[in-house]
Design an enzyme around this catalytic site. Structure first.
Site, PDB file in Angstrom:
ATOM      1  N   ASP A 185       0.690  -1.333  -0.090  1.00  0.00           N
ATOM      2  CA  ASP A 185      -0.040  -0.080   0.082  1.00  0.00           C
ATOM      3  C   ASP A 185       0.904   1.267   0.093  1.00  0.00           C
ATOM      4  OD1 ASP A 185      -2.339   1.162   0.095  1.00  0.00           O
ATOM      5  OD2 ASP A 185      -3.227   0.207   1.761  1.00  0.00           O
ATOM      6  N   ASP A 190     -10.485   1.874  -3.965  1.00  0.00           N
ATOM      7  CA  ASP A 190     -11.078   1.670  -2.799  1.00  0.00           C
ATOM      8  C   ASP A 190     -12.703   1.509  -2.758  1.00  0.00           C
ATOM      9  OD1 ASP A 190      -8.938   1.255  -0.965  1.00  0.00           O
ATOM     10  OD2 ASP A 190      -8.705   2.962  -0.209  1.00  0.00           O
TER      11      ASP A 190
HETATM   12  C1  DGJ Z   1      -6.035   1.715   1.534  1.00  0.00           C
HETATM   13  C2  DGJ Z   1      -6.229   0.365   0.872  1.00  0.00           C
HETATM   14  O1  DGJ Z   1      -6.570   0.796  -0.606  1.00  0.00           O
HETATM   15  C3  DGJ Z   1      -7.163  -0.313   1.477  1.00  0.00           C
HETATM   16  O2  DGJ Z   1      -7.657  -1.348   0.641  1.00  0.00           O
HETATM   17  C4  DGJ Z   1      -6.675  -0.804   2.840  1.00  0.00           C
HETATM   18  O3  DGJ Z   1      -5.371  -1.716   2.582  1.00  0.00           O
HETATM   19  C5  DGJ Z   1      -6.231   0.420   3.497  1.00  0.00           C
HETATM   20  N1  DGJ Z   1      -5.421   1.250   2.919  1.00  0.00           N
HETATM   21  C6  DGJ Z   1      -5.595  -0.029   4.823  1.00  0.00           C
HETATM   22  O4  DGJ Z   1      -4.998   0.847   5.547  1.00  0.00           O
END
Ligand code: DGJ
Length: 710
Positions: free
Chosen positions: A446, A512
């Protein structure tokens, strides 16, 4: 390649690139686009001659030509290919060609500007799909430092190119299309976020007015780079129209000492009659990479929207078991497993399993997951650090910063400087230790904030470029040490989506937002560059966590169907019938994924824009699966017929709706004859006439299958 005297004609994959090597300075573009066939030397000479424009009143005595390094010295008054100086001197390069090396479909041109003490190498190649790749390298052959401001690859656009399509967006709504006329001047898209960003353009295309997925000549490009960038299209009164792409450098970020060189990121360019054809070239290019994942993409269960930070071994074991029941093949433990990470305010940087939450470590969960015959994946965010972490307390000098201040925080976190040897070694050691100590098949990598004031504490200079290179090196190091390890590029969802990062990782987390209605355009425009097998697409819960919208299981599943399929919801709360239905979708995806992940992705231009029709056609054109979604209510009742692109005109297909998995119900289904009994039609008829559209409730969808009849 035909080398007609001074004219170079590269041909491959239905694309021609013609360069005039005799142009003043560096070779000039004569044509990029449709294959011109086998041209004789005299035809090539004629082509060049025919392309030369006359001198006009008020203009220079020698009208400028577009070279592979457009320069003021040769009369180019538009955006230059190279910008830099030696403390203000040598500001206007004038390269002359010193060598040209070619093979069947590529050329490397070397140039020299003896006065400025600069050498240039330009590599242009056409691959088997007709995709054009261009990279430039500038070398400081002088005796003092050369400060590089810009080195951009340039391509010509045809005069028919009058409308621009690119993407913008935001978190949870990435890669939204925007269109506008291609008028005089420049349309510049810059990313200054240290990662491409949710709002950056994934591609810059220009075509005939109104061009769409099915028709209209379109040319465009994508920059394979995960840092700051600058994409531009520009039209001049001379009629010249160009596309340019390169890295956006901060002042002083790249200062070449004598003998040093800078290599620009690859500009990957395509063209086609319609975006479907444009995309098909790009996808073929991506799929031809040796590193392209070729094994079936495991159906994934990600814990984020299921449990967020509420980690608990028994609960997660149960979740994995229910996942196995519906056919999950990879279980990914998301954020929240490491020291101090009870929420998103602390812990980043301290990459040790949190003994308070995981008293027996991660192994009991990993063993359970592997026992269910699933792969195990782990979330990490290695480039980041929370102020509230042991790492930040010990090494504030490892944080990217400038001046006497720390950058403004984003998600309460700062960014580590991976170009700092100490920071790089620490992160590398931590990741290798995690991988050595646990049986981990997959990392979800991430990156949850934009970069601000991203300077190195060692040099005091901007360090985005060096960090992108260090990141690529780190990812390669981990993969080299753990062959078979797969890595996902996630950045607040889809804020680092580019073919640069995908050269070092195996998929992107597209967004997301997993609300299917939002996902339709996100995936459609991400898919212009990124093939489905690299695009994470998850089925969420009934109520979307990011929009509050409610959607049916068929809509959520069918929207994820073509991608790297996954689930991101607390399956423990699903009823038995819901789990059965989801298992049917997983099974359907698994049966067809080999085709989804090698076939041609197509989008239909529906006459009725209240619907969305997209599909994948098998490489051999023998079958296809489409999904039709009634996005909102149609003005006509029923909506206009569905016409299907991408099929073979001369093949007769059996068209029908699969019984399993169950699509959303068609209202008054008994009346829609073809949907009930199936129908046999040629690709030509399906493309030109189509079939009557079903009447669906808004926000409902159906799957439509086509199979060639023997
Ligand atoms: C952002 C990501 O896109 C989510 O899927 C998740 O992993 C969160 N961060 C976790 O902090």
């Amino acid at each position: 390649m035909q080398d007609g005297a001074q004219v170079l004609h590269l041909r491959n994959g239905g694309t021609s690139l013609v360069l005039d090597l005799s142009a003043a300075g560096m070779p000039a573009f004569v044509h990029w686009g449709a294959d011109l066939g086998d041209l004789s030397d005299s035809e090539l000479a004629g082509l060049v001659s025919a392309s030369l424009v006359q001198r006009v009143s008020g203009g220079l005595d020698h009208p400028a030509r577009l070279s592979i390094l457009p320069s003021e010295a040769y009369g180019w008054q538009g955006s230059p290919g190279l910008v830099g100086s030696r403390a203000g001197r040598d500001f206007s390069p004038a390269f002359v060609t010193t060598a040209v090396e070619t093979d069947a479909a590529s050329v490397v041109v070397s140039g020299l500007d003896p006065a400025a003490g600069l050498e240039l190498n330009a590599e242009l190649s056409l691959d088997g799909s007709g995709t054009l790749l261009q990279r430039l390298r500038v070398r400081n052959a002088g005796e003092d430092d050369y400060e590089l401001e810009r080195l951009s690859a340039t391509l010509p656009l045809p005069s028919s190119a009058r409308e621009i399509l690119d993407t913008s967006g935001r978190h949870l709504r990435e890669r939204m299309p925007q269109r506008h006329p291609f008028v005089m001047g420049s349309h510049v898209r810059e990313s200054r976020k240290g990662r491409p960003g949710a709002d950056s353009t994934l591609f810059l295309t220009v075509g005939t007015p109104g061009f769409g997925f099915e028709r209209g000549l379109v040319h465009g490009a994508h920059l394979a780079w995960s840092g700051n960038h600058r994409m531009l299209v520009e039209r001049q009164v001379t009629g010249a129209a160009i596309l340019q792409g390169g890295e956006l450098l901060a002042p002083g970020e790249v200062r070449l000492k004598p003998g040093e060189s800078y290599l620009s990121p690859p500009l990957i360019a395509s063209w086609g009659d319609g975006l479907n054809a444009f995309t098909a070239r790009l996808h073929a290019h991506v799929r031809a990479r040796p590193s392209h994942p070729r094994s079936p993409r495991p159906v994934t269960l990600n814990t984020w929207e299921a449990v967020y930070f509420a980690h608990d071994l028994d609960g997660l074991r149960d979740l994995a078991s229910v996942g196995a029941r519906v056919g999950v093949e990879r279980f990914v433990l998301d954020d929240g497993w490491f020291r101090g990470r009870r929420d998103d305010r602390a812990g980043l940087g301290d990459w040790f399993v949190d003994e308070a939450i995981w008293p027996h470590g991660l192994d009991p969960l990993i063993e359970h997951v592997h026992g269910l015959d699933m792969q195990f994946g782990l979330w990490v965010e290695p480039e980041m650090v929370n102020d509230d972490s042991d790492l930040a307390r010990a090494h504030p000098e490892w944080v990217l910063q400038t001046g006497d201040r720390m950058p403004i925080e984003g998600r309460q976190q700062q960014v580590l400087d991976l170009s700092h040897a100490g920071a790089y070694a620490y992160v590398r050691e931590r990741m290798l230790a995690l991988l050595a100590d646990h049986s981990i098949d997959y990392l979800k990598w991430d990156h949850n904030r934009d970069l601000i004031d991203a300077g190195s504490t060692i040099t005091g200079r901007a360090a985005v470029h060096d960090n992108v290179e260090a990141l690529y090196r780190l990812l390669d190091d981990l993969k080299a040490a753990h062959p078979g390890l797969e890595i996902e590029s996630c950045a607040s969802g889809g804020a680092r989506v580019d073919l640069g990062i995908l050269a070092h990782t195996d998929r992107i987390w597209t967004s997301d937002c997993i609300d299917p209605l939002e996902r339709l355009p996100i995936q459609k425009y991400t898919g212009v560059v990124v093939p489905y097998e690299l695009m994470g697409a998850h089925v969420g819960g009934t109520v979307s966590h990011s929009t509050g919208r409610t959607s049916t299981l068929p809509l959520r599943s069918a929207t994820a169907l073509f991608g790297h399929f996954g689930i991101e919801s607390d399956l423990r709360t699903f009823s038995e019938p819901e789990l059965d239905a989801l298992a049917a979708w997983v099974g359907y995806h698994q049966r067809h994924r080999a085709m989804f992940h090698t076939g041609t992705a197509v989008h239909a231009e529906l006459d009725d824009d209240t619907g969305d029709l997209r599909g994948v056609v098998a490489e051999d054109l023998s079958r296809a699966v489409f999904v039709f979604t009634q996005v909102r209510s149609s003005d006509t009742y029923p909506p206009a017929p569905l016409r299907f692109p991408g099929l073979d005109d001369d093949i007769v297909y059996r068209v029908g709706i699969p019984v399993e998995p169950a699509s959303d119900p068609i209202a008054g289904q008994s009346a829609l004859e073809w949907a009930q009994s199936g129908v046999e039609l040629s690709g030509r008829v399906l493309r030109t006439v189509g079939v009557a559209a079903p009447v669906l409730f808004p926000q409902h969808c159906i799957v439509i299958e086509m199979a060639a009849i023997d």
